[in-house]
Design a protein around this motif. Structure first.
Motif, PDB file in Angstrom:
ATOM      1  N   MET A   1       0.827  -1.212   0.086  1.00 50.01           N
ATOM      2  CA  MET A   1       0.038   0.085  -0.089  1.00 50.01           C
ATOM      3  C   MET A   1       0.963   1.171   0.002  1.00 50.01           C
ATOM      4  N   VAL A   2       0.504   2.457  -0.794  1.00 53.91           N
ATOM      5  CA  VAL A   2       1.237   3.473  -0.852  1.00 53.91           C
ATOM      6  C   VAL A   2       0.439   4.751  -0.549  1.00 53.91           C
ATOM      7  N   GLU A   3       0.873   5.559   0.089  1.00 51.13           N
ATOM      8  CA  GLU A   3       0.105   6.702   0.727  1.00 51.13           C
ATOM      9  C   GLU A   3       1.235   7.886   0.259  1.00 51.13           C
ATOM     10  N   ASP A   4       0.907   8.785  -0.235  1.00 47.43           N
ATOM     11  CA  ASP A   4       1.590  10.204  -0.398  1.00 47.43           C
ATOM     12  C   ASP A   4       2.867   9.786  -1.131  1.00 47.43           C
ATOM     13  N   GLY A   5       2.689   8.713  -2.123  1.00 46.63           N
ATOM     14  CA  GLY A   5       4.037   8.369  -2.835  1.00 46.63           C
ATOM     15  C   GLY A   5       4.843   7.462  -2.106  1.00 46.63           C
ATOM     16  N   LYS A   6       4.522   7.283  -0.810  1.00 47.43           N
ATOM     17  CA  LYS A   6       5.478   6.193  -0.207  1.00 47.43           C
ATOM     18  C   LYS A   6       4.872   4.996   0.357  1.00 47.43           C
ATOM     19  N   VAL A   7       5.633   3.834   0.255  1.00 44.57           N
ATOM     20  CA  VAL A   7       5.279   2.776   0.857  1.00 44.57           C
ATOM     21  C   VAL A   7       4.806   2.685   2.208  1.00 44.57           C
TER      22      VAL A   7
END
Length: 287
Positions: free
Chosen positions: A175-181
């Motif tokens: 899962m990725v949030e704000d471009g980061k894993v």
């Protein structure tokens, strides 16, 4: 053999176990859980799981229905009566079953917390064939609630992520949030670059994995370099290795992300060595 389960103080055949339709775990996902692995008939890192359970309960202002000493004995009894050599013990605590459905929390003096435990028999858990070939994963957007550090039973989106991965013909999703894993659907995520193990720092965004904690400790004891920071999918695709950790997979290599081969496309030496160390040390410390 009929499986024996534990429900609110009673050991019961699984086909006789019942909970109320008003239980808030069923109606509101108002509950927390833990999964403890069993190897050689012994519990792996029970103390870590018990400590995290207490934290989850405290964060949700939920009363514990059992002492941690008694909880250990319940785990051991279920492992014994169900003859589990390799497998898992699932534990779930909810805010209980009031007389009716209501968004407001019930009075814990009137409505005690509920507790359920059951075992899962998994022969060959430590020798999973997947560890020799590695996982393939896809990336998906992380749209879960903001307190992922609490191990709640709100697992709908991770389940959807597992199904997205299955539909794509791979093993799991990161899962990725704000471009980061952030993490995998049911595991913590890592990459290895130039000998350094990189994994996201702890915070509300991810679960503080019990296996994560042990693996990082073993890595540091083995003089491996560890860096706790966020990373992107592109950085992961350019890594030398990748892997995940969880109570059920231990240390599992990842060999492909979104169709891009990681390193040589085969499980790497760092993940392989960490898996060996983890299994060896965990078996020694099992209770």
């Amino acid at each position: 053999m009929t499986r024996t389960v534990y429900v609110n103080g009673e050991y019961l055949p699984e086909n006789e176990a019942k909970i109320s339709i008003f239980d808030r775990g069923f109606l509101m996902a108002d509950g927390v859980y833990e999964v403890t692995s069993v190897l050689d008939g012994k519990l792996i890192d029970f103390a870590g799981h018990a400590k995290r359970l207490e934290r989850s309960l405290n964060e949700l202002d939920m009363a514990s229905p059992i002492s941690m000493d008694d909880l250990l004995e319940v785990h051991r009894e279920l492992v014994r009566v169900n003859e589990i050599n390799e497998g898992m013990v699932y534990l779930q605590v909810t805010r209980g079953a009031p007389d009716d459905r209501d968004f407001a929390f019930p009075d814990p003096e009137v409505t005690p917390s509920s507790i359920v435990l059951f075992t899962q028999n998994k022969p060959g858990l430590a020798d999973a064939p997947a560890a020799k070939k590695g996982f393939k994963v896809i990336s998906i957007e992380d749209i879960r609630w903001g307190r992922r550090d609490i191990k709640t039973v709100q697992l709908l989106y991770p389940s959807m992520g597992k199904m997205m991965a299955k539909k794509a013909g791979v093993d799991d999703a990161w899962m990725v949030e704000d471009g980061k894993v952030t993490e995998g659907t049911s595991n913590n995520a890592y990459i290895v670059k130039d000998g350094t193990i990189i994994t996201r720092h702890l915070g509300n965004e991810i679960l503080a994995g019990i296996t994560r904690n042990a693996v990082l400790r073993f890595a540091k004891e083995a003089q491996m370099k560890v860096e706790e920071r966020s990373f992107t999918i592109a950085e992961a695709q350019d890594a030398d290795e990748a892997f995940v950790t969880s109570a059920s997979t231990f240390v599992m290599p990842v060999v492909e992300i979104d169709g891009a081969q990681i390193g040589t496309g085969a499980p790497g030496p760092v993940a392989g060595r960490l898996r060996e160390i983890y299994l060896e040390e965990s078996r020694k410390a099992g209770i």
